[in-house]
Design an enzyme around this catalytic site. Structure first.
Site, short mmCIF file in Angstrom:
data_model
loop_
_atom_site.label_atom_id
_atom_site.label_comp_id
_atom_site.label_asym_id
_atom_site.label_seq_id
_atom_site.Cartn_x
_atom_site.Cartn_y
_atom_site.Cartn_z
N HIS A 174 36.60 56.48 36.11
CA HIS A 174 37.35 55.24 35.83
C HIS A 174 36.83 54.03 36.62
O HIS A 174 36.44 53.02 36.01
CB HIS A 174 38.85 55.48 36.04
CG HIS A 174 39.67 54.24 36.07
ND1 HIS A 174 39.78 53.39 34.98
CD2 HIS A 174 40.39 53.68 37.06
CE1 HIS A 174 40.56 52.37 35.33
NE2 HIS A 174 40.93 52.52 36.58
N HIS A 234 38.70 49.59 43.46
CA HIS A 234 40.02 48.99 43.20
C HIS A 234 41.20 49.96 43.33
O HIS A 234 42.31 49.55 43.59
CB HIS A 234 40.04 48.28 41.84
CG HIS A 234 40.23 49.19 40.67
ND1 HIS A 234 39.17 49.77 40.02
CD2 HIS A 234 41.34 49.63 40.02
CE1 HIS A 234 39.62 50.53 39.02
NE2 HIS A 234 40.94 50.46 39.00
N GLU A 286 45.21 52.27 47.15
CA GLU A 286 46.49 52.76 46.66
C GLU A 286 46.51 54.30 46.58
O GLU A 286 47.50 54.94 46.89
CB GLU A 286 46.78 52.16 45.28
CG GLU A 286 48.25 52.26 44.93
CD GLU A 286 48.51 51.83 43.48
OE1 GLU A 286 47.60 51.33 42.82
OE2 GLU A 286 49.65 52.02 43.03
N ASP A 287 45.40 54.89 46.14
CA ASP A 287 45.42 56.32 45.79
C ASP A 287 44.68 57.24 46.74
O ASP A 287 44.67 58.45 46.54
CB ASP A 287 44.83 56.51 44.38
CG ASP A 287 45.63 55.79 43.32
OD1 ASP A 287 46.81 55.52 43.57
OD2 ASP A 287 45.06 55.48 42.26
N ASP A 330 40.12 46.79 34.47
CA ASP A 330 40.87 48.02 34.70
C ASP A 330 41.70 48.37 33.46
O ASP A 330 41.66 49.48 32.94
CB ASP A 330 41.77 47.79 35.93
CG ASP A 330 42.68 48.96 36.24
OD1 ASP A 330 42.17 50.10 36.29
OD2 ASP A 330 43.89 48.73 36.44
N ASP A 372 42.53 31.66 7.16
CA ASP A 372 41.33 31.98 7.93
C ASP A 372 40.99 33.47 7.89
O ASP A 372 40.41 34.02 8.80
CB ASP A 372 41.45 31.50 9.38
CG ASP A 372 42.57 32.20 10.12
OD1 ASP A 372 43.40 32.87 9.45
OD2 ASP A 372 42.61 32.10 11.35
MN MN Z 1 42.48 51.57 37.91
#
Ligand code: MN
Length: 490
Positions: free
Chosen positions: A34, A58, A62-63, A130, A250
């Protein structure tokens, strides 16, 4: 790892891979897939190295066990700042118990949400990358989660991409998400569009030939391409036009990309000499760009075989910008631009959305090849305001220096009147504590509490002041008037 990755990028991949070791995605793949996909997207968008590295890292803070301190030591404060921004953003979102309750009902809320989340516009760009990868791989999640993430993508992220004029991203996000939100409708409209395009194929080919010949005759250099309308934008348009497809002009659009602004107008004239323009359908977004900076000439014409076709005419640079928006601006910092593009853009921007104007100004500096301190991209336009969260994740904007009672009265006077305490970021605090940007504020109340004189020193907003004064006056009134008063519901 690609060969042309810099040492810093390679190092980031190494660190992220180690940190995410043993973690897996719902697809069963190692988690690192990811962040690496996010890296690739950011590179495709032409983002700077710090942003790419922050994209790789990123999810680590957090993880995983990796800390912001580790990242700062290894990659510097700019990368750490970006990772912190993305982490805060997802923490804020996780704190929102139900996506339905936080999805903003109004544009104003949406804007506030975005501003609150986007201290540095690059944080939003990482978040968009993300989300793009997550929505591309959404099929691995259980159906109820799919729907929620898809809905959020439609209502928050696709409009956000639009605000940043990232047209390609907007279309991909919206169509992928819409497929999950309303699969039946998606299929219906997709079939409709395909059918329509197929039926128009032949006459479209003829139009392309006619236009090409006419432009060549005037010695205009151009590229011509058809654009397929996205399913979601058709869905939205149909809703606006009572589902009457005959009012959608359109469905078929042709794009003519030319070298400079003058030629755009010349090409418009040539089109109008070939076909009959529909009145009221000529839009000059070059002289008056859309709020997100989009520039193009649009005209809808009726062709000789009675087809309704929209033409979009713009320069190469406008086209790049329409597709890739803000990300393109970063890209162009490296790629020197033509003189034409350097002019034209900025002075016509509307000022009603200040942050976009600021963004455009910065983007223009980047485009001119001027070195821009990327820190200046921070959207500090609202520096007199702070944004704090309720425990449910609602965003409340307050003036800088606001105190818990200001917050409480802002929520509701019934809450303000009965405050007995406050928790800030989960910890007990006191009513003298100044709130800070990003705080999660929980107000504790008791029915027996009533406003006190001393509260007037613990507020800065006039709204809270008037509510407190109103209440103090009421409770100070002589007894007999109390009888007349309507019973006060608490
Ligand atoms: Mn992510």
């Amino acid at each position: 790892m690609a060969d042309n990755d810099s040492d810093r990028v390679k190092r980031a991949i190494e660190i992220a891979t180690k940190a995410h070791e043993g973690q897996f995605r719902k697809t069963g793949e190692p988690y690192i897939i990811h962040p690496l996909a996010v890296k690739k997207i950011l590179e495709e968008w032409g983002m700077d190295e710090d942003t790419v590295i922050a994209g790789i890292l990123h999810d680590t803070v957090e993880d995983t066990d990796l800390t912001l301190g580790d990242i700062k030591k290894e990659f510097g404060s700019s990368v750490a700042f970006l990772v912190d921004g993305v982490t805060k953003l997802s923490t804020a979102r996780n704190g929102m118990r139900d996506i339905d309750t936080y999805l903003p009902a109004t544009k104003d809320n949406f804007l506030r949400l975005m501003i609150a989340l986007g201290d540095d516009i690059r944080v939003l760009i990482i978040k968009l990358a993300d989300r793009l990868h997550n929505i591309r791989t959404l099929s691995a999640l259980p159906p109820d989660k799919q729907k929620k993430i898809a809905k959020e993508t439609l209502e928050i992220f696709a409009p956000l991409a639009d605000r940043l004029n990232m047209g390609l991203l907007r279309v991909e996000l919206a169509d992928l998400a819409f497929k999950y939100v309303d699969p039946k409708r998606f299929d219906e409209l997709k079939t409709l569009i395909d059918k329509y395009n197929k039926s128009a194929e032949k006459s479209l080919q003829k139009i392309e030939e006619e236009i090409s010949a006419a432009l060549k005759k005037e010695k205009i250099k151009f590229t011509l391409s058809g654009r397929v309308k996205s399913v979601y934008s058709l869905h939205k348009k149909l809703a606006k036009h009572n589902q009457n497809i005959n009012e959608i002009y359109d469905l078929i659009a042709l794009r003519i990309i030319v070298e400079d602004v003058t030629t755009c107008y010349l090409a418009l004239g040539i089109i109008h000499s070939l076909y009959t323009p529909m009145s009221g359908r000529i839009k000059d977004y070059i002289a008056i760009p859309k709020q997100n900076g989009y520039q193009s000439l649009h005209t809808t014409v009726i062709t000789k075989d009675k087809r309704i076709v929209e033409f979009q005419i713009r320069t190469k640079e406008m086209h790049e910008y329409a597709d890739r928006g803000l990300a393109a601006s970063f890209y162009y910092n490296e790629q020197k631009l033509t003189e034409n593009y350097k002019k034209g853009k900025i002075e016509h921007l509307p000022t009603n959305l200040l942050w976009i104007t600021e963004l455009q100004a910065t983007a223009a500096r980047l485009r001119e090849g001027k070195k821009v301190d990327l820190k200046k991209l921070k959207l500090n336009l609202f520096s007199d305001k702070i944004f704090v969260y309720t425990p449910k994740g609602d965003i409340i904007d307050l003036p800088k220096g606001a105190l818990p009672l200001d917050f409480a009265y802002r929520l509701h006077s019934e809450i303000g009147d009965h405050v007995v305490g406050v928790k800030i970021n989960g910890k007990m605090s006191n009513l003298n504590k100044k709130l800070e940007h990003g705080d999660v504020v929980e107000i504790l109340t008791s029915k027996n509490q009533i406003p006190k004189q001393s509260w007037l020193d613990k507020i800065i907003t006039s709204h809270a002041r008037s509510k407190i004064l109103h209440n103090l006056n009421r409770s100070n009134k002589p007894k007999e008037s109390k009888k007349k008063r309507k019973p006060h519901k608490v």
